[in-house]
Design a protein around this motif. Structure first.
Motif, PDB file in Angstrom:
ATOM      1  N   ASP A 141       3.994   0.059   2.305  1.00 18.68           N
ATOM      2  CA  ASP A 141       2.986  -0.994   2.220  1.00 18.68           C
ATOM      3  C   ASP A 141       3.388  -2.055   1.195  1.00 18.68           C
ATOM      4  O   ASP A 141       2.651  -2.390   0.269  1.00 18.68           O
ATOM      5  CB  ASP A 141       1.611  -0.407   1.858  1.00 18.68           C
TER       6      ASP A 141
ATOM      7  N   GLY B 213       1.842  -0.319   5.584  1.00 18.37           N
ATOM      8  CA  GLY B 213       1.741  -1.631   6.175  1.00 18.37           C
ATOM      9  C   GLY B 213       1.786  -1.496   7.687  1.00 18.37           C
ATOM     10  O   GLY B 213       2.519  -0.655   8.229  1.00 18.37           O
TER      11      GLY B 213
ATOM     12  N   ARG C 243      -0.991   4.734   1.969  1.00 16.95           N
ATOM     13  CA  ARG C 243      -1.158   3.336   2.385  1.00 16.95           C
ATOM     14  C   ARG C 243       0.105   2.874   3.110  1.00 16.95           C
ATOM     15  O   ARG C 243       1.205   2.923   2.551  1.00 16.95           O
ATOM     16  CB  ARG C 243      -1.443   2.428   1.189  1.00 16.95           C
TER      17      ARG C 243
ATOM     18  N   THR D  87      -2.976  -3.401   6.009  1.00 13.93           N
ATOM     19  CA  THR D  87      -2.810  -2.086   5.396  1.00 13.93           C
ATOM     20  C   THR D  87      -3.686  -1.086   6.141  1.00 13.93           C
ATOM     21  O   THR D  87      -4.848  -1.364   6.425  1.00 13.93           O
ATOM     22  CB  THR D  87      -3.232  -2.098   3.917  1.00 13.93           C
TER      23      THR D  87
END
Length: 221
Positions: free
Chosen positions: A99, A184, A182, A216
């Protein structure tokens, strides 16, 4: 009314929950590869521009990898689409297992997958081949996945088409939910008659190259 110089999605960076779904991929012989619940649906960014989304994208995760489903309503003339050399529809996904928010060029943790859908000669079935592709201008490339590791299934229904695919952890360099929740994420969904759909900004911006433009997804559960 004056058209805005920038799309409304430009002013937002989406962070959305991605539920854990342990029962995926489903075993061979099951009707669906994933069957993700409605709680896995991503937000409809097109509504920021006053438009309705024509495809619903759902994402779920477990320790084995990521499951992604695209349900597109309102199929146009499938028979005409069967003659198109570029295929009936095309789906792309980008995943960053770190991310990254502060660089504009992809790192070795950024992945791009393409999934073109083609109509069989019968006109009522879809074929899909999922492949990993390089990202232009990347600072470094992730390991390229071996053919056959990604499971995918596509089908035509009475009112639309469905694509389901499972990205195993082996094809997502750096995927480690125990230490990082997390990721992307970005997508582009296109078919032969409708305007391309994105999660956030579209091709007016370099979303295929710049991970700071991606949304995200937060792995929960």
């Amino acid at each position: 009314m004056t058209k805005a110089l920038l799309p409304q999605a430009f002013w937002f960076r989406f962070a959305v929950p991605c539920p854990r779904v342990d029962e995926m991929p489903r075993p061979a012989g099951a009707q669906r590869l994933l069957d993700l619940p409605a709680s896995c649906a991503l937000p409809e960014a097109a509504r920021l521009e006053g438009r309705a989304s024509w495809a619903e994208v759902r994402v779920g995760w477990n320790a084995q990898g990521l499951g992604i489903a695209v349900l597109a309503e309102g199929v146009a003339d499938v028979q005409l689409a069967s003659d198109r050399p570029e295929g009936f529809a095309d789906v792309q996904f980008w995943v960053d297992t770190r991310d990254t928010r502060d660089v504009s060029r992809a790192t070795r943790f950024c992945h791009r997958f393409v999934a073109p859908l083609r109509v069989r000669e019968s006109g009522r079935r879809l074929d899909v081949d999922v492949a990993q592709r390089p990202i232009a201008r990347a600072l470094a490339d992730p390991p390229m996945s071996r053919s056959g590791l990604i499971e995918a299934r596509a089908e035509l229904g009475r009112s639309g088409w469905l694509l389901e695919l499972f990205l195993p952890a082996q094809v997502l360099h750096g995927f480690d939910p125990d230490t990082n929740r997390r990721l992307g994420f970005a997508y582009q969904v296109a078919d032969h008659v409708r305007e391309d759909q994105f999660l956030g900004v579209g091709r007016d911006f370099p979303i295929g190259e710049n991970p700071s433009l991606w949304a995200t997804i937060e792995l929960i559960g």
